[in-house]
Design a protein around this motif. Structure first.
Motif, PDB file in Angstrom:
ATOM      1  N   ALA A 104       0.826  -1.205   0.000  1.00  0.00           N
ATOM      2  CA  ALA A 104       0.000   0.000   0.000  1.00  0.00           C
ATOM      3  C   ALA A 104       0.862   1.258   0.000  1.00  0.00           C
ATOM      4  N   ALA A 105       1.942   1.245   0.775  1.00  0.00           N
ATOM      5  CA  ALA A 105       2.832   2.410   0.861  1.00  0.00           C
ATOM      6  C   ALA A 105       3.974   2.342  -0.142  1.00  0.00           C
ATOM      7  N   GLU A 106       4.117   1.197  -0.822  1.00  0.00           N
ATOM      8  CA  GLU A 106       5.155   0.981  -1.821  1.00  0.00           C
ATOM      9  C   GLU A 106       6.557   1.184  -1.246  1.00  0.00           C
ATOM     10  N   CYS A 107       6.817   0.516  -0.119  1.00  0.00           N
ATOM     11  CA  CYS A 107       8.140   0.617   0.495  1.00  0.00           C
ATOM     12  C   CYS A 107       8.406  -0.615   1.363  1.00  0.00           C
ATOM     13  N   TRP A 108       9.688  -0.858   1.598  1.00  0.00           N
ATOM     14  CA  TRP A 108      10.113  -1.913   2.513  1.00  0.00           C
ATOM     15  C   TRP A 108      10.021  -1.405   3.940  1.00  0.00           C
ATOM     16  N   ARG A 109       9.575  -2.280   4.864  1.00  0.00           N
ATOM     17  CA  ARG A 109       9.384  -1.876   6.257  1.00  0.00           C
ATOM     18  C   ARG A 109      10.327  -2.564   7.229  1.00  0.00           C
ATOM     19  N   ILE A 110      10.628  -3.863   6.993  1.00  0.00           N
ATOM     20  CA  ILE A 110      11.411  -4.626   7.962  1.00  0.00           C
ATOM     21  C   ILE A 110      12.400  -5.544   7.269  1.00  0.00           C
ATOM     22  N   ASP A 111      13.459  -5.876   8.001  1.00  0.00           N
ATOM     23  CA  ASP A 111      14.466  -6.845   7.578  1.00  0.00           C
ATOM     24  C   ASP A 111      14.522  -7.897   8.690  1.00  0.00           C
ATOM     25  N   MET A 112      13.811  -9.009   8.489  1.00  0.00           N
ATOM     26  CA  MET A 112      13.683 -10.052   9.510  1.00  0.00           C
ATOM     27  C   MET A 112      14.689 -11.156   9.240  1.00  0.00           C
ATOM     28  N   MET A 113      15.513 -11.473  10.241  1.00  0.00           N
ATOM     29  CA  MET A 113      16.607 -12.402  10.047  1.00  0.00           C
ATOM     30  C   MET A 113      16.507 -13.591  10.990  1.00  0.00           C
ATOM     31  N   ILE A 114      16.912 -14.754  10.490  1.00  0.00           N
ATOM     32  CA  ILE A 114      16.941 -15.968  11.292  1.00  0.00           C
ATOM     33  C   ILE A 114      18.222 -15.990  12.123  1.00  0.00           C
ATOM     34  N   GLU A 115      18.080 -16.306  13.389  1.00  0.00           N
ATOM     35  CA  GLU A 115      19.229 -16.459  14.283  1.00  0.00           C
ATOM     36  C   GLU A 115      19.291 -17.926  14.715  1.00  0.00           C
ATOM     37  N   PRO A 116      20.447 -18.600  14.549  1.00  0.00           N
ATOM     38  CA  PRO A 116      20.525 -20.043  14.759  1.00  0.00           C
ATOM     39  C   PRO A 116      20.709 -20.457  16.212  1.00  0.00           C
ATOM     40  N   GLY A 117      19.992 -19.815  17.117  1.00  0.00           N
ATOM     41  CA  GLY A 117      20.104 -20.164  18.519  1.00  0.00           C
ATOM     42  C   GLY A 117      18.926 -20.994  18.995  1.00  0.00           C
ATOM     43  N   THR A 118      18.660 -20.912  20.287  1.00  0.00           N
ATOM     44  CA  THR A 118      17.542 -21.613  20.911  1.00  0.00           C
ATOM     45  C   THR A 118      16.834 -20.642  21.839  1.00  0.00           C
ATOM     46  N   ASN A 119      15.793 -21.107  22.497  1.00  0.00           N
ATOM     47  CA  ASN A 119      15.112 -20.249  23.472  1.00  0.00           C
ATOM     48  C   ASN A 119      16.058 -19.846  24.599  1.00  0.00           C
ATOM     49  N   GLU A 120      17.007 -20.702  24.920  1.00  0.00           N
ATOM     50  CA  GLU A 120      17.910 -20.444  26.051  1.00  0.00           C
ATOM     51  C   GLU A 120      19.216 -19.770  25.648  1.00  0.00           C
ATOM     52  N   PHE A 121      19.664 -20.017  24.410  1.00  0.00           N
ATOM     53  CA  PHE A 121      20.977 -19.526  24.010  1.00  0.00           C
ATOM     54  C   PHE A 121      20.912 -18.732  22.706  1.00  0.00           C
ATOM     55  N   TRP A 122      21.641 -17.619  22.687  1.00  0.00           N
ATOM     56  CA  TRP A 122      21.883 -16.856  21.468  1.00  0.00           C
ATOM     57  C   TRP A 122      23.104 -17.466  20.785  1.00  0.00           C
ATOM     58  N   ALA A 123      23.089 -17.543  19.441  1.00  0.00           N
ATOM     59  CA  ALA A 123      24.231 -18.062  18.689  1.00  0.00           C
ATOM     60  C   ALA A 123      24.574 -17.092  17.566  1.00  0.00           C
ATOM     61  N   TYR A 124      25.860 -16.928  17.312  1.00  0.00           N
ATOM     62  CA  TYR A 124      26.340 -16.032  16.265  1.00  0.00           C
ATOM     63  C   TYR A 124      26.065 -16.660  14.906  1.00  0.00           C
ATOM     64  N   LYS A 125      25.372 -15.947  14.045  1.00  0.00           N
ATOM     65  CA  LYS A 125      24.922 -16.497  12.779  1.00  0.00           C
ATOM     66  C   LYS A 125      26.065 -17.004  11.912  1.00  0.00           C
ATOM     67  N   ARG A 126      27.178 -16.301  11.900  1.00  0.00           N
ATOM     68  CA  ARG A 126      28.284 -16.685  11.019  1.00  0.00           C
ATOM     69  C   ARG A 126      29.137 -17.820  11.588  1.00  0.00           C
ATOM     70  N   GLU A 127      29.009 -18.068  12.885  1.00  0.00           N
ATOM     71  CA  GLU A 127      29.737 -19.161  13.529  1.00  0.00           C
ATOM     72  C   GLU A 127      28.931 -19.591  14.754  1.00  0.00           C
ATOM     73  N   PRO A 128      27.913 -20.467  14.557  1.00  0.00           N
ATOM     74  CA  PRO A 128      26.983 -20.812  15.629  1.00  0.00           C
ATOM     75  C   PRO A 128      27.610 -21.435  16.870  1.00  0.00           C
ATOM     76  N   SER A 129      28.875 -21.891  16.778  1.00  0.00           N
ATOM     77  CA  SER A 129      29.514 -22.425  17.977  1.00  0.00           C
ATOM     78  C   SER A 129      29.821 -21.330  18.998  1.00  0.00           C
ATOM     79  N   PHE A 130      29.802 -20.069  18.545  1.00  0.00           N
ATOM     80  CA  PHE A 130      29.964 -18.936  19.450  1.00  0.00           C
ATOM     81  C   PHE A 130      28.584 -18.603  20.003  1.00  0.00           C
ATOM     82  N   LYS A 131      28.347 -18.938  21.254  1.00  0.00           N
ATOM     83  CA  LYS A 131      27.027 -18.740  21.840  1.00  0.00           C
ATOM     84  C   LYS A 131      27.146 -18.289  23.287  1.00  0.00           C
ATOM     85  N   ARG A 132      26.065 -17.656  23.750  1.00  0.00           N
ATOM     86  CA  ARG A 132      25.970 -17.201  25.135  1.00  0.00           C
ATOM     87  C   ARG A 132      24.511 -17.297  25.564  1.00  0.00           C
TER      88      ARG A 132
END
Length: 223
Positions: A126-154
């Motif tokens: 309707a507005a003819e524009c992009w609104r969001i950039d939604m990205m997948i993150e390879p972690g879990t509910n408990e841990f965040w993981a770095y997308k480029r190297e998922p072994s790096f997690k916290r």
């Protein structure tokens, strides 16, 4: 065009059975037509979703600073792959496109995202524009993981912070880890602006990551 992301339109219809059989140059919206929402708008739209997500990129740093320090061409945020359909339903007024390997392609509403794709743009027809950039993150509910190297997690509790009005955003040390590889002018500005207030423990974590992933990186020496 968005700085740092070179994309090209699909040049011909794809074969039957591909992601998008009718995706031609004419069908793909202008990739420069960004008028992204601000984080508060995003948070309002996702207020009924209790699944993990957080603002990333330059906006995450500004949420950490408590003020907008520069212009932002987009609005990046991360989710977990298994929650994709839930988040897509929250943006029922947007058309989704995959952004992968330099190509933007339509993602029909009845298609699951391809397993190799981790980035999706939402277009407001309707507005003819992009609104969001939604990205997948390879972690879990408990841990965040770095997308480029998922072994790096916290633990996710350490890596997702919140503003006073409860907008979740990625820990600045993780944002800077993403930015360190390419170090575009805006990334350098973001680093220099963030460094004085980055906690000692986060400096140490970021330096360790850079030493392992990008030996000799100039930012590691500054840390």
């Amino acid at each position: 065009m968005r700085a740092g992301y070179l994309v090209r339109k699909s040049e011909a219809p794809k074969q039957t059975g591909s992601l998008d059989t009718m995706n031609t140059q004419v069908d793909i919206p202008d990739q420069e037509a960004w008028d992204a929402w601000q984080p508060a708008e995003l948070a309002q739209r996702l207020s009924d979703i209790s699944l993990p997500w957080c603002v990333a990129g330059g906006w995450a740093l500004d949420l950490w600073h408590g003020a907008q320090t520069r212009e932002h061409s987009d609005l990046e945020f991360t989710i977990l792959r298994e929650n994709f359909s839930t988040f897509r339903r929250a943006f029922s007024d947007l058309e989704f496109y995959t952004a992968h390997a330099g190509v933007v392609t339509s993602l029909p509403a009845d298609r699951d995202p391809p397993t190799e794709v981790m980035q999706f743009w939402g277009f407001d027809r309707a507005a003819e524009c992009w609104r969001i950039d939604m990205m997948i993150e390879p972690g879990t509910n408990e841990f965040w993981a770095y997308k480029r190297e998922p072994s790096f997690k916290r633990p996710r509790a350490e890596m997702v912070m919140r503003t006073a009005d409860d907008i979740p955003y990625l820990n600045p040390s993780a944002v800077l880890l993403f930015k360190a590889r390419d170090r575009r002018p805006k990334d350098q500005q973001d680093f220099e602006r963030a460094l004085p207030n980055l906690p000692v423990i986060e400096r140490a974590w970021l330096k360790n990551c850079l030493d392992a992933l990008h030996p000799g990186n100039e930012w590691a020496r500054a840390l």
